[in-house]
Design a protein around this motif. Structure first.
Motif, short mmCIF file in Angstrom:
data_model
loop_
_atom_site.label_atom_id
_atom_site.label_comp_id
_atom_site.label_asym_id
_atom_site.label_seq_id
_atom_site.Cartn_x
_atom_site.Cartn_y
_atom_site.Cartn_z
N VAL A 99 20.11 59.49 -10.32
CA VAL A 99 19.06 60.49 -10.15
C VAL A 99 17.98 60.23 -11.20
O VAL A 99 18.28 59.73 -12.29
CB VAL A 99 19.63 61.93 -10.29
N VAL A 100 16.75 60.53 -10.83
CA VAL A 100 15.62 60.47 -11.76
C VAL A 100 15.12 61.88 -12.00
O VAL A 100 14.93 62.65 -11.05
CB VAL A 100 14.48 59.59 -11.20
N VAL A 101 14.92 62.22 -13.26
CA VAL A 101 14.38 63.52 -13.65
C VAL A 101 13.01 63.28 -14.26
O VAL A 101 12.89 62.51 -15.22
CB VAL A 101 15.29 64.23 -14.66
N GLY A 102 11.97 63.92 -13.74
CA GLY A 102 10.63 63.74 -14.26
C GLY A 102 10.02 65.03 -14.74
O GLY A 102 10.18 66.08 -14.09
N VAL A 103 9.32 64.98 -15.87
CA VAL A 103 8.69 66.17 -16.43
C VAL A 103 7.18 66.03 -16.55
O VAL A 103 6.51 66.93 -17.04
CB VAL A 103 9.29 66.52 -17.81
#
Length: 370
Positions: A99-103
């Protein structure tokens, strides 16, 4: 070798992006200690210092800003952007990302697109009331989109609040006040004003504080001024400016100390600051940054409407305004107490844990989509 999920967190540039990223990473690690976590940023952002200092491994890709006017850089943009996407993809492959988490921030768009090509789910957190370009792009195909404020316009967004460090999310201001004031070199009993322009300081706020110091000296209060690095106020001899009741520092390591010490805070209305003030129940005067796309005014709106803060435009935050509004408010305990209760009603303290749950729910099973 780890047996847990591989999670790549993307974001950087400013503390406004990095702080929620680190809070999310910390909450994921607490929920799933076996998870493999890595952050992706650029070599020119604050993440190069803040991410390793938090104990999180950092990988970098090229920073590819969008030129504001026709130039040679604009002609080179497609090639540079493709290179950044390729670099991001190499990291995702090497990490076996589930999974990729972007902020948000320049780094995110290449990482989002590289993840999409590999059918790796993307989870986005938008910290500001007005969404940035990277998150507007990523939200079109993200598995989940979470926000700190309502009304961002991102498709399918769910309101979770602002992920923040446990030291702030769990702060009991009243209980922590004596220790916080002692740690900051403040009188334990005087009404206390904390003024901050954020980690980089705010020159216009600092000028108003300088001009208002004679009024502070006669008001029976104390003022802790967090000037920002390299923005100290100096006297004619080049020494740190001093005045009765006034103490200045460049930086406070752990803003929970400042929130606990303060009866009232004067600050910019960055997304993180607004959410931390609400979560800790700290009364505030908010002075939005006068440049940019107006997001700081939007960030402040909910807290101001609820009665937890006052808002004053940067140009109006003059020594006269300080004398007629800030000093009387600081000397009105009943109003400060009401503002604190109103702020707490707007705050959310479990956003980091909520984001960790969303991320872990979205993890792609090994081999799926590859």
């Amino acid at each position: 070798m780890t047996t847990g999920p591989s999670i790549v967190l993307a974001g950087g540039g400013t503390a406004g992006h990095i702080s929620p990223l680190l809070a999310i990473a910390d909450a994921i690690a607490a929920a799933r200690p076996e998870a493999a976590l890595v952050a992706v940023g650029t070599a020119s952002g604050m993440e190069t210092r803040l991410v390793p200092a938090a104990g999180l491994r950092l990988e970098t890709i090229d920073r590819v800003p969008l030129p504001r006017r026709p130039s040679l850089d604009l002609l080179k943009l497609p090639w540079r952007f493709r290179a950044a996407v390729r670099q991001a993809g190499d990291i995702l492959d090497r990490e076996g990302a589930g999974v990729v988490v972007g902020v948000g921030g320049y780094v995110c768009t290449p990482v989002y697109l590289a993840a999409r090509r590999r059918r790796i789910p993307v989870v986005i957190h938008e910290a500001n009331a007005r969404a940035g370009l990277a998150n507007r792009v990523g939200a079109r195909f993200a598995a989940r989109v979470a926000t700190a404020f309502p009304g961002t316009g991102l498709r399918g967004a769910e309101l979770v609040g602002m992920p923040m460090r446990r030291g702030i999310a769990g702060l009991d201001r009243a209980a922590a006040r004596p220790q916080a004031r002692a740690a900051l070199g403040l009188d334990p009993d005087l009404p206390t004003l904390v003024v901050t322009g954020g980690s980089s300081g705010a020159a216009s706020i600092n000028r108003t504080v300088r001009a208002a110091l004679p009024d502070v000296a006669g008001a029976g209060i104390q003022l802790l001024h967090i000037t920002g690095r390299g923005k100290q106020l100096l006297d004619g001899a080049g020494a740190l400016l001093s005045s009765p009741g006034y103490r200045q520092v460049e930086y406070v390591d752990g803003m929970e100390l400042a929130y606990a010490a303060a009866d009232l805070v004067v600050a910019r209305s960055g997304a993180g600051t607004v959410c931390e003030l609400a979560a800790t129940g700290t009364p505030a005067v908010l002075v939005p940054l006068p440049i940019g796309n107006g997001e700081q005014r939007l960030n402040a709106a909910g807290l101001v409407e609820a009665g937890g803060a006052l808002l004053v435009e940067d140009a109006a935050f003059t020594p006269d305004w300080f004398r007629s509004h800030v000093l009387p408010l600081l000397q009105d305990p009943g109003r400060l107490e009401a503002m604190s209760a109103a702020a707490l009603g707007q705050g959310r303290r479990d956003a980091a844990e909520a984001m960790a749950g969303i991320v872990l729910d979205a993890v792609r099973a090994p081999g799926v989509g590859s």
